[in-house]
Design an enzyme around this catalytic site. Structure first.
Site, short mmCIF file in Angstrom:
data_model
loop_
_atom_site.label_atom_id
_atom_site.label_comp_id
_atom_site.label_asym_id
_atom_site.label_seq_id
_atom_site.Cartn_x
_atom_site.Cartn_y
_atom_site.Cartn_z
CG ASP A 97 -8.59 -7.43 6.23
OD1 ASP A 97 -7.49 -7.89 5.91
OD2 ASP A 97 -9.66 -7.78 5.69
CG ASP A 123 -1.99 -0.98 1.25
OD1 ASP A 123 -2.15 -1.68 0.23
OD2 ASP A 123 -2.64 -1.13 2.30
C1 BGC Z 1 -1.48 -6.44 9.87
C2 BGC Z 1 -0.31 -7.30 10.25
C3 BGC Z 1 -0.61 -8.74 9.95
C4 BGC Z 1 -1.03 -8.90 8.51
C5 BGC Z 1 -1.37 -10.32 8.14
C6 BGC Z 1 -1.88 -6.69 8.45
O1 BGC Z 1 -3.03 -6.00 8.15
O2 BGC Z 1 -1.20 -5.09 10.10
O3 BGC Z 1 -0.05 -7.17 11.62
O4 BGC Z 1 0.52 -9.51 10.19
O5 BGC Z 1 -2.13 -8.06 8.25
O6 BGC Z 1 -2.49 -10.79 8.79
#
Ligand code: BGC
Length: 458
Positions: free
Chosen positions: A397, A178
């Site tokens: 998420d 992103d």
């Molecule tokens: C989070 C991470 C996480 C990843 C995978 C991201 O949105 O900020 O902490 O490891 O997702 O689940």
């Protein structure tokens, strides 16, 4: 092709060795001995075109255990998923119950060796001022903390990955989700802009950070670099498509090895955009629908292929490989359309025909109705290195309400099912599932829905 020189050198050594064996008959034993000492060095110098082609991927035991704690989860628990290095503490690993696991980078690499895995996938995700257009994954580093990013995050990761113990493992890195696309779409005079993204554009630390990551990681022959290229519902519009590709090109050109430092790009990371929309053609008529809304693309396959061509036209290597994250873009289940609608109203026609059942393409948090997508696949189409599962299914998420935590995770209203949106999703409802934990933490209800709506079905 990258590292052509090394590949060529390896080939000519082998030919020479074979010729020597043939010509010198009785010297066979001596030559074989020389070969034995030379071969491992040559093997270590190899950097292949497609790192996914050649063996099993690493299965993260921490994700596997969570998947197997769920009814039906063992159907997919041996799938390779991304290991997210989402903060400095995740490099060494933590012994507390952090949201998504306690193993450090070395633990994962050692485990990959003991699994006999051919490749392992890490997500590099800790830029200063991370996630400037959302709050759920705001990072630990402030916008100006580029030195900490270099010294405390990238350097220790590169040092571990460069350990010769891992030289036969293909280490795939997914670089900074992103970040660069936000500099294009969420800054300046755009209606979608945020002050935080303006700060990151002005201080240059997303570009500087990505360049530093590329320089350090590309320097390790068995490490592969894939930069995040958002998804079609973000940079598919021509007003975003060209500027985003140009930013990727200038960023790569600013690294030590230029375009050679990039093996490829990944689209749809942790997103829900459909791989293919079989019942809709993008044309002058369907572009009028509010769903497509003048975008040139309506699915990830067409977008990734076209974006790859654009990148190559700007100077990226012609063997550039694309990845598409298909972990949660299946959209199966009973709501999936089975054919094209013949409605005369274009909005009705597109809405009734589309696989992607989101309320709006700008929705990204714990989407209701989503299902697992294509299982990881090597070389599924020309220019595509693999379909991959980078976002581990079942990991949230973002939380649907503020949950205090010590991981730098904020609360983004896009994860609240009652939120009525902002310019980035054209003020639509968020479409998020309720009762979600913080990003990265296990979200059982979502995992169950992803299994139930898997397409292809399990
Ligand atoms: C989070 C991470 C996480 C990843 C995978 C991201 O949105 O900020 O902490 O490891 O997702 O689940």
């Amino acid at each position: 092709m990258k590292n052509t020189f090394l590949a060529r050198r390896a080939r000519s050594h082998r030919v020479l060795a074979a010729a020597t064996v043939f010509a010198l008959g009785s010297w066979l034993v001596a030559v074989t001995a020389v070969q034995t000492t030379v071969s491992p060095v040559l093997a270590a110098a190899t950097h292949v075109d497609n790192p996914y082609d050649g063996g099993q991927g690493y299965v993260n035991p921490e994700w596997k255990a969570k998947a197997e704690s769920e009814p039906g989860g063992s159907q997919i628990s041996d799938t390779p998923t991304g290991v997210w290095i989402d903060r400095i503490a995740a490099i060494e690993g933590t012994d507390d119950s952090s949201s998504n696991g306690s193993m450090g980078v070395r633990d994962h690499l050692d485990e990959a060796l003991s699994q006999g895995a051919a490749y392992i996938q890490f997500v590099i995700y800790d830029l200063p001022g991370r996630d400037c257009a959302a709050l759920a994954s705001n990072g630990e580093l402030g916008p100006e903390e580029i030195d900490r990013y270099r010294n405390e995050y990238i350097d220790p990761i590169a040092e571990i990955m460069a350990d010769s113990a891992y030289e036969d493992l293909r280490i795939i890195t997914i670089i900074e989700i992103d970040s660069l696309p936000n500099l294009i779409t969420n800054t300046g005079d755009r209606e979608t802009k945020t002050d935080e993204c303006d700060v990151m554009l002005a201080n240059g630390n997303y570009v500087t950070g990505v360049q530093y990551a590329l320089d350090q990681l590309h320097a390790i022959t068995n490490v592969y670099t894939y930069i995040d290229a958002a998804h079609h519902g973000w940079i598919g519009w021509s007003s975003n498509f060209d500027p985003a590709a140009e930013l990727f090109a200038s960023t790569a050109q600013g690294t030590t090895d230029g375009f050679d430092s990039v093996d490829g790009f990944i689209t749809n990371t942790a997103n829900y955009s459909a791989l293919n929309e079989p019942y809709i053609t993008v044309n002058a008529e369907t572009k009028l629908s509010s769903w497509i809304d003048w975008n040139d693309y309506n699915d990830e396959s067409t977008f990734a292929t076209a974006f790859r061509s654009k990148l190559v036209s700007l100077g990226f290597n012609s063997d550039l490989g694309m990845l598409i994250d298909t972990s949660r873009n299946g959209w199966g289940g009973s709501d999936r359309p089975t054919g094209a609608s013949s409605a005369s109203d274009v909005d009705t026609m597109v809405d009734d025909s589309r696989i992607d059942r989101r309320i709006h393409k700008g929705n990204w948090c714990n989407q209701s109705g989503a299902g697992l997508g294509e299982r990881p696949t090597v070389s599924p189409a020309s220019g595509i290195d693999a379909y991959v599962w980078i976002k581990p299914p079942g990991e949230s998420d973002g939380s649907s309400e503020l949950i205090p935590n010590d991981e730098g995770k904020g609360f983004d209203e896009m994860c609240d099912p009652a939120y009525e949106g902002n310019p980035r999703n054209q003020n639509n409802l968020s479409g998020a599932l309720p009762n979600a934990p913080i990003s990265g933490a296990w979200f059982s209800a979502q995992f169950q829905e992803l299994l139930a709506n898997a397409y292809p079905a399990l």
